[in-house]
Design a protein around this motif. Structure first.
Motif, PDB file in Angstrom:
ATOM      1  N   ILE A 175       0.839  -1.198   0.000  1.00  0.00           N
ATOM      2  CA  ILE A 175       0.000   0.000   0.000  1.00  0.00           C
ATOM      3  C   ILE A 175       0.872   1.245   0.000  1.00  0.00           C
ATOM      4  O   ILE A 175       1.658   1.472   0.913  1.00  0.00           O
ATOM      5  CB  ILE A 175      -0.950   0.023   1.214  1.00  0.00           C
ATOM      6  CG1 ILE A 175      -1.935  -1.156   1.142  1.00  0.00           C
ATOM      7  CG2 ILE A 175      -1.716   1.343   1.280  1.00  0.00           C
ATOM      8  CD1 ILE A 175      -2.817  -1.286   2.373  1.00  0.00           C
ATOM      9  N   LYS A 176       0.725   2.059  -1.034  1.00  0.00           N
ATOM     10  CA  LYS A 176       1.482   3.306  -1.122  1.00  0.00           C
ATOM     11  C   LYS A 176       0.750   4.416  -0.361  1.00  0.00           C
ATOM     12  O   LYS A 176       1.381   5.277   0.254  1.00  0.00           O
ATOM     13  CB  LYS A 176       1.651   3.701  -2.592  1.00  0.00           C
ATOM     14  CG  LYS A 176       2.749   4.725  -2.839  1.00  0.00           C
ATOM     15  CD  LYS A 176       4.119   4.094  -2.612  1.00  0.00           C
ATOM     16  CE  LYS A 176       5.240   5.031  -3.026  1.00  0.00           C
ATOM     17  NZ  LYS A 176       6.555   4.411  -2.834  1.00  0.00           N
ATOM     18  N   GLU A 177      -0.589   4.392  -0.448  1.00  0.00           N
ATOM     19  CA  GLU A 177      -1.382   5.416   0.225  1.00  0.00           C
ATOM     20  C   GLU A 177      -2.792   4.900   0.502  1.00  0.00           C
ATOM     21  O   GLU A 177      -3.381   4.221  -0.335  1.00  0.00           O
ATOM     22  CB  GLU A 177      -1.454   6.685  -0.630  1.00  0.00           C
ATOM     23  CG  GLU A 177      -2.118   7.867   0.069  1.00  0.00           C
ATOM     24  CD  GLU A 177      -1.931   9.174  -0.685  1.00  0.00           C
ATOM     25  OE1 GLU A 177      -2.628  10.151  -0.349  1.00  0.00           O
ATOM     26  OE2 GLU A 177      -1.097   9.217  -1.612  1.00  0.00           O
ATOM     27  N   GLU A 178      -3.304   5.221   1.684  1.00  0.00           N
ATOM     28  CA  GLU A 178      -4.692   4.914   2.028  1.00  0.00           C
ATOM     29  C   GLU A 178      -5.497   6.196   1.922  1.00  0.00           C
ATOM     30  O   GLU A 178      -5.097   7.242   2.420  1.00  0.00           O
ATOM     31  CB  GLU A 178      -4.783   4.376   3.460  1.00  0.00           C
ATOM     32  CG  GLU A 178      -6.213   4.130   3.922  1.00  0.00           C
ATOM     33  CD  GLU A 178      -6.307   3.875   5.422  1.00  0.00           C
ATOM     34  OE1 GLU A 178      -6.003   2.757   5.850  1.00  0.00           O
ATOM     35  OE2 GLU A 178      -6.664   4.833   6.168  1.00  0.00           O
ATOM     36  N   PHE A 179      -6.650   6.127   1.243  1.00  0.00           N
ATOM     37  CA  PHE A 179      -7.455   7.323   1.040  1.00  0.00           C
ATOM     38  C   PHE A 179      -8.585   7.409   2.063  1.00  0.00           C
ATOM     39  O   PHE A 179      -9.212   6.392   2.389  1.00  0.00           O
ATOM     40  CB  PHE A 179      -8.056   7.332  -0.367  1.00  0.00           C
ATOM     41  CG  PHE A 179      -7.025   7.386  -1.450  1.00  0.00           C
ATOM     42  CD1 PHE A 179      -6.214   8.495  -1.613  1.00  0.00           C
ATOM     43  CD2 PHE A 179      -6.853   6.305  -2.307  1.00  0.00           C
ATOM     44  CE1 PHE A 179      -5.256   8.545  -2.602  1.00  0.00           C
ATOM     45  CE2 PHE A 179      -5.896   6.346  -3.306  1.00  0.00           C
ATOM     46  CZ  PHE A 179      -5.090   7.463  -3.458  1.00  0.00           C
ATOM     47  N   PRO A 180      -8.870   8.609   2.552  1.00  0.00           N
ATOM     48  CA  PRO A 180     -10.018   8.789   3.436  1.00  0.00           C
ATOM     49  C   PRO A 180     -11.314   8.430   2.715  1.00  0.00           C
ATOM     50  O   PRO A 180     -11.386   8.507   1.484  1.00  0.00           O
ATOM     51  CB  PRO A 180      -9.972  10.296   3.779  1.00  0.00           C
ATOM     52  CG  PRO A 180      -8.576  10.724   3.488  1.00  0.00           C
ATOM     53  CD  PRO A 180      -8.121   9.870   2.336  1.00  0.00           C
ATOM     54  N   ILE A 181     -12.316   8.074   3.475  1.00  0.00           N
ATOM     55  CA  ILE A 181     -13.605   7.659   2.920  1.00  0.00           C
ATOM     56  C   ILE A 181     -14.216   8.741   2.037  1.00  0.00           C
ATOM     57  O   ILE A 181     -14.843   8.450   1.011  1.00  0.00           O
ATOM     58  CB  ILE A 181     -14.586   7.294   4.053  1.00  0.00           C
ATOM     59  CG1 ILE A 181     -14.104   6.029   4.789  1.00  0.00           C
ATOM     60  CG2 ILE A 181     -16.001   7.116   3.529  1.00  0.00           C
ATOM     61  CD1 ILE A 181     -14.107   4.770   3.959  1.00  0.00           C
ATOM     62  N   ASP A 182     -14.037  10.006   2.397  1.00  0.00           N
ATOM     63  CA  ASP A 182     -14.650  11.078   1.619  1.00  0.00           C
ATOM     64  C   ASP A 182     -13.790  11.524   0.430  1.00  0.00           C
ATOM     65  O   ASP A 182     -14.214  12.363  -0.365  1.00  0.00           O
ATOM     66  CB  ASP A 182     -14.995  12.278   2.509  1.00  0.00           C
ATOM     67  CG  ASP A 182     -13.775  12.875   3.200  1.00  0.00           C
ATOM     68  OD1 ASP A 182     -12.671  12.290   3.089  1.00  0.00           O
ATOM     69  OD2 ASP A 182     -13.920  13.914   3.871  1.00  0.00           O
ATOM     70  N   TYR A 183     -12.596  10.955   0.274  1.00  0.00           N
ATOM     71  CA  TYR A 183     -11.751  11.275  -0.882  1.00  0.00           C
ATOM     72  C   TYR A 183     -12.092  10.336  -2.039  1.00  0.00           C
ATOM     73  O   TYR A 183     -12.353  10.771  -3.154  1.00  0.00           O
ATOM     74  CB  TYR A 183     -10.270  11.157  -0.510  1.00  0.00           C
ATOM     75  CG  TYR A 183      -9.332  11.630  -1.605  1.00  0.00           C
ATOM     76  CD1 TYR A 183      -9.048  12.977  -1.762  1.00  0.00           C
ATOM     77  CD2 TYR A 183      -8.735  10.717  -2.482  1.00  0.00           C
ATOM     78  CE1 TYR A 183      -8.193  13.421  -2.773  1.00  0.00           C
ATOM     79  CE2 TYR A 183      -7.881  11.143  -3.488  1.00  0.00           C
ATOM     80  CZ  TYR A 183      -7.614  12.492  -3.632  1.00  0.00           C
ATOM     81  OH  TYR A 183      -6.762  12.933  -4.635  1.00  0.00           O
ATOM     82  N   ILE A 184     -12.066   9.042  -1.778  1.00  0.00           N
ATOM     83  CA  ILE A 184     -12.604   8.045  -2.713  1.00  0.00           C
ATOM     84  C   ILE A 184     -13.532   7.168  -1.888  1.00  0.00           C
ATOM     85  O   ILE A 184     -13.086   6.343  -1.086  1.00  0.00           O
ATOM     86  CB  ILE A 184     -11.511   7.196  -3.382  1.00  0.00           C
ATOM     87  CG1 ILE A 184     -10.544   8.074  -4.172  1.00  0.00           C
ATOM     88  CG2 ILE A 184     -12.154   6.146  -4.298  1.00  0.00           C
ATOM     89  CD1 ILE A 184      -9.426   7.308  -4.870  1.00  0.00           C
ATOM     90  N   THR A 185     -14.809   7.376  -2.056  1.00  0.00           N
ATOM     91  CA  THR A 185     -15.806   6.671  -1.249  1.00  0.00           C
ATOM     92  C   THR A 185     -15.969   5.249  -1.774  1.00  0.00           C
ATOM     93  O   THR A 185     -16.124   5.030  -2.970  1.00  0.00           O
ATOM     94  CB  THR A 185     -17.153   7.407  -1.281  1.00  0.00           C
ATOM     95  OG1 THR A 185     -16.932   8.775  -0.931  1.00  0.00           O
ATOM     96  CG2 THR A 185     -18.135   6.787  -0.289  1.00  0.00           C
ATOM     97  N   PRO A 186     -15.908   4.268  -0.881  1.00  0.00           N
ATOM     98  CA  PRO A 186     -15.971   2.863  -1.316  1.00  0.00           C
ATOM     99  C   PRO A 186     -17.327   2.466  -1.871  1.00  0.00           C
ATOM    100  O   PRO A 186     -18.334   3.160  -1.683  1.00  0.00           O
ATOM    101  CB  PRO A 186     -15.656   2.085  -0.032  1.00  0.00           C
ATOM    102  CG  PRO A 186     -15.997   3.014   1.078  1.00  0.00           C
ATOM    103  CD  PRO A 186     -15.707   4.391   0.568  1.00  0.00           C
ATOM    104  N   ALA A 187     -17.333   1.321  -2.536  1.00  0.00           N
ATOM    105  CA  ALA A 187     -18.577   0.732  -3.032  1.00  0.00           C
ATOM    106  C   ALA A 187     -19.407   0.238  -1.850  1.00  0.00           C
ATOM    107  O   ALA A 187     -18.876  -0.101  -0.795  1.00  0.00           O
ATOM    108  CB  ALA A 187     -18.266  -0.433  -3.968  1.00  0.00           C
ATOM    109  N   ALA A 188     -20.714   0.198  -2.034  1.00  0.00           N
ATOM    110  CA  ALA A 188     -21.605  -0.309  -0.998  1.00  0.00           C
ATOM    111  C   ALA A 188     -21.198  -1.729  -0.615  1.00  0.00           C
ATOM    112  O   ALA A 188     -21.046  -2.587  -1.478  1.00  0.00           O
ATOM    113  CB  ALA A 188     -23.046  -0.297  -1.489  1.00  0.00           C
ATOM    114  N   GLY A 189     -20.997  -1.953   0.673  1.00  0.00           N
ATOM    115  CA  GLY A 189     -20.645  -3.283   1.163  1.00  0.00           C
ATOM    116  C   GLY A 189     -19.173  -3.616   1.129  1.00  0.00           C
ATOM    117  O   GLY A 189     -18.763  -4.699   1.554  1.00  0.00           O
TER     118      GLY A 189
END
Length: 291
Positions: A175-189
């Protein structure tokens, strides 16, 4: 009991951990049956350019329906919003992190315009465009290890993945970088598993329910209900993520984009965890006005 699973290392890891959790509680010994899905056979196309409903789950669910296996374990984000009427999500184990992560030899902000990004996700591509990342998007299919290796070998400059899979496989070092939820919001589930079984399998279901995590189950129910209300599958870029806030209320954040990366609407709604489905319906009806 017998469980059906895909044959990838991630699918097997998820299934074996689920079986171990069941064994720890009930003492049940479970036989693993590997089943190849349509999604495993397609390696050269973007998922959103095809009929992706049940792409990674249909054959497994068929095996459950035909009583070849007692249950199946899926990545919950792959489960269609509409199941066969004789099937149900009987258990959702505790979720791991749902964040998106960046895999690359370079840093995210060092990628230049026209760098190649391996992606088969319209949602991920839309978020990149929203953040003014003018990448060349290339299909990047295959299991987690294969995709990582293609990045390391320079076939593409980077790719985005669900952090959960890397955690489960012990591959977080990539992992080079972890993105905050509001930066790239994940898919449902995203980050959760779904244990699917027949509704009439009472004894099996009693055993499976022992590994169900109520808070996770309700949270992903809210997220998937948003998707169900919109009826869009992966044909529109949608991110949806729920979590319990400091007041133990379910906070549901959803964002709808178009293919150009423009945000059509985003919303944060809070309610009782017991009313997760109603919360998802409310958000879905709000978002559908912007399609």
């Amino acid at each position: 009991m017998k469980v059906g699973t895909r044959g990838s290392k991630l699918a097997l890891t998820q299934t074996k951990q689920t079986c171990q959790d069941i064994a720890n509680i009930s003492g049940e010994k479970i036989e693993v049956d590997i089943i190849k899905t349509k999604g495993d056979k397609i390696t050269d196309s973007q998922l959103y350019n095809m009929d992706s409903k049940g792409l990674f789950t249909k054959e497994l669910d068929k095996a459950v329906l035909e009583e070849e296996v007692d249950f199946a374990v899926h990545s919950l984000k792959d489960v269609p919003t509409e199941l066969d009427e004789d099937l149900q999500i009987t258990a959702v184990p505790t979720r791991v992190k749902a964040n998106e992560v960046f895999i690359s030899n370079m840093n995210w902000n060092d990628l230049e315009e026209c760098s190649s990004l391996g992606s088969s996700s319209l949602r991920r591509e839309a978020f990149c465009k929203y953040h003014n990342k003018r990448f060349k998007f290339k299909p990047l299919r295959g299991n987690v290890e294969t995709r990582i290796q293609k990045v390391l070998d320079g076939e593409v400059d980077g790719t985005l993945m669900a952090e959960a899979g890397l955690i489960r496989l012990g591959l977080t070092k990539y992992i080079k970088e972890e993105f905050p939820i509001d930066y790239i919001t994940p898919a449902a589930g995203q980050g959760a598993l779904a244990v699917i079984s027949r509704k009439d399998s009472k004894q099996v279901n009693e055993t499976l329910k022992k590994i169900d995590d109520y808070k996770t189950h309700q949270t992903v129910l809210a997220e998937k209900t948003v998707l169900y209300e919109l009826g869009i599958g992966c044909q529109w870029p949608l991110g949806s993520y729920g979590q319990l806030n400091n007041e133990n209320k379910l906070e549901l954040y959803s964002v709808l984009l178009n293919e150009k990366g423009e945000i059509l609407h985003k919303t944060t709604t809070t309610g009782s965890i017991k009313s997760a489905k109603e919360l998802g319906i409310k958000v879905g009806k709000e978002l559908i006005e912007y399609i």
